[in-house]
Design an enzyme around this catalytic site. Structure first.
Site, short mmCIF file in Angstrom:
data_model
loop_
_atom_site.label_atom_id
_atom_site.label_comp_id
_atom_site.label_asym_id
_atom_site.label_seq_id
_atom_site.Cartn_x
_atom_site.Cartn_y
_atom_site.Cartn_z
N HIS A 70 0.82 -1.22 0.00
CA HIS A 70 0.00 0.00 0.00
C HIS A 70 0.85 1.27 0.00
O HIS A 70 0.31 2.37 -0.12
CB HIS A 70 -0.93 0.02 1.22
CG HIS A 70 -0.21 0.33 2.49
ND1 HIS A 70 0.61 -0.59 3.12
CD2 HIS A 70 -0.16 1.46 3.23
CE1 HIS A 70 1.12 -0.02 4.21
NE2 HIS A 70 0.67 1.22 4.28
N HIS A 85 1.79 6.94 -0.05
CA HIS A 85 0.95 6.10 0.81
C HIS A 85 -0.44 6.04 0.18
O HIS A 85 -1.22 6.98 0.30
CB HIS A 85 0.88 6.69 2.22
CG HIS A 85 0.26 5.79 3.22
ND1 HIS A 85 -1.11 5.58 3.28
CD2 HIS A 85 0.80 5.03 4.20
CE1 HIS A 85 -1.37 4.73 4.26
NE2 HIS A 85 -0.22 4.39 4.84
#
Length: 167
Positions: A70, A85
């Protein structure tokens, strides 16, 4: 001059960082997570993505691909460390919906694909798809000028211009 004779490349002192995603540019203060909105990890911007391909925002090296895919950490040729992110609270997805196309240690060029993301799945399973792009080594940065653009095209739109401190 001495470095030049031995083929060592001088490190650049400024860098244009391009959007790693296509979407709407937002200020960090608009990110609904205090870790990012209060700049606890560093300064930067966020993008609300409209498509699920994440590309390198700079030429440099992949420092880390999180096990859950992620997030990606990069170090640019000028020494700027960036964290991308993808989404908020996406770590809990344990990699579901994320595909990494690079690994730590890989050299990348701006615009090169890093990750693909199933945004519909992120919308279902996470808090948000908004993606912070953070300079994590702000102590190495002399100035960070953010774009006034509101729309980002991955690999093209300059999101910030960074001047590094002379080492």
């Amino acid at each position: 001059m001495f470095k030049k004779w031995f083929g060592k490349k001088e490190k650049p002192t400024h860098e244009d960082v391009v959007a790693p995603l296509t979407g709407t540019i937002k200020s960090l203060e608009e990110v609904p997570d205090p870790v990012f909105s209060q700049k606890m990890m560093g300064d930067g911007i966020a993008i609300e993505p409209t498509e699920g391909e994440v590309v390198a925002p700079v030429n440099g090296e992949v420092v880390q691909v999180f096990p859950t895919k992620h997030a990606v950490g990069l170090r640019s040729e000028a020494g700027v460390e960036l964290l991308i992110h993808v989404g908020l609270e996406t770590v809990s997805m344990n990699g579901e919906g994320f595909t990494a196309h690079v690994a730590a240690g890989d050299r990348v060029k701006a615009g090169q694909r890093l990750l693909t993301v199933d945004l519909d799945l992120v919308k279902q399973k996470a808090k948000s798809t908004v993606t912070p792009i953070i300079v994590t080594n702000g102590d190495a940065v002399a100035s960070l000028q953010k774009t006034s653009e509101t729309k980002a095209t991955k690999g093209e739109t300059v999101i910030f211009h960074i001047e590094t401190k002379n080492a």
